[in-house]
Motif scaffolding. Structure first.
Motif, PDB file in Angstrom:
ATOM      1  N   ALA A 137     -31.781 -74.373  30.401  1.00 43.00           N
ATOM      2  CA  ALA A 137     -33.212 -74.629  30.431  1.00 43.00           C
ATOM      3  C   ALA A 137     -33.433 -76.117  30.681  1.00 43.00           C
ATOM      4  O   ALA A 137     -32.716 -76.959  30.134  1.00 43.00           O
ATOM      5  N   ILE A 138     -34.413 -76.399  31.510  1.00 47.48           N
ATOM      6  CA  ILE A 138     -34.828 -77.780  31.757  1.00 47.48           C
ATOM      7  C   ILE A 138     -36.286 -77.877  31.329  1.00 47.48           C
ATOM      8  O   ILE A 138     -37.126 -77.119  31.805  1.00 47.48           O
ATOM      9  N   VAL A 139     -36.557 -78.776  30.415  1.00 44.25           N
ATOM     10  CA  VAL A 139     -37.896 -78.953  29.865  1.00 44.25           C
ATOM     11  C   VAL A 139     -38.441 -80.294  30.340  1.00 44.25           C
ATOM     12  O   VAL A 139     -37.784 -81.327  30.181  1.00 44.25           O
ATOM     13  N   TRP A 140     -39.643 -80.243  30.917  1.00 47.46           N
ATOM     14  CA  TRP A 140     -40.336 -81.470  31.301  1.00 47.46           C
ATOM     15  C   TRP A 140     -41.558 -81.623  30.408  1.00 47.46           C
ATOM     16  O   TRP A 140     -42.350 -80.694  30.270  1.00 47.46           O
ATOM     17  N   LEU A 141     -41.691 -82.778  29.796  1.00 46.02           N
ATOM     18  CA  LEU A 141     -42.866 -83.106  28.995  1.00 46.02           C
ATOM     19  C   LEU A 141     -43.642 -84.225  29.687  1.00 46.02           C
ATOM     20  O   LEU A 141     -43.032 -85.141  30.256  1.00 46.02           O
ATOM     21  N   SER A 142     -44.967 -84.161  29.617  1.00 46.39           N
ATOM     22  CA  SER A 142     -45.756 -85.247  30.201  1.00 46.39           C
ATOM     23  C   SER A 142     -45.672 -86.504  29.341  1.00 46.39           C
ATOM     24  O   SER A 142     -45.922 -87.605  29.816  1.00 46.39           O
ATOM     25  N   ASP A 143     -45.270 -86.329  28.068  1.00 45.15           N
ATOM     26  CA  ASP A 143     -45.128 -87.459  27.151  1.00 45.15           C
ATOM     27  C   ASP A 143     -44.031 -87.133  26.136  1.00 45.15           C
ATOM     28  O   ASP A 143     -44.157 -86.172  25.381  1.00 45.15           O
TER      29      ASP A 143
END
Length: 112
Positions: free
Chosen positions: A61-67
């Protein structure tokens, strides 16, 4: 053989190859990181089921957060969702997402 599910001009929601399902990035609805993560993971569950897989078969899994300040809040939802003893390889980073209202996007690869 490559199987593409829900294919449009730009992308497919699911691509299956050699017993592996690759899901397009998923985002969720809601005002908070918790709400968006919960909705995003529910969408992933639905796509995994369509692909003949499940959350216990996630390889990566690759998780991208805006912050990255939202890391702990997202992880609280993630940790409750991942089956015990079946955590996938995972990366998490900060990125500017497609819309200003988005706080989290998750990309999953799973065995079928």
């Amino acid at each position: 053989m490559i199987e593409r599910i829900d294919t449009g001009a730009r992308m497919s929601r699911i691509v299956k190859h050699n017993g592996t399902a690759y899901l397009c990035g998923q985002v969720g609805e809601g005002a908070t990181v918790t709400e968006q993560t919960q909705d995003c993971l529910a969408r992933i569950d639905a796509l995994l089921e369509r692909a003949g897989s499940s959350r216990g078969k996630i390889l990566q899994a690759i998780v991208w957060l805006s912050d990255m300040a939202d890391f702990a809040e997202m992880n609280a939802v993630w940790d409750a969702w991942v089956p015990e003893g079946e955590a996938p390889a995972r990366a998490c980073g900060e990125a500017r997402l497609a819309r200003d209202t988005l706080k989290v996007e998750i990309i999953v690869t799973a065995a079928c």
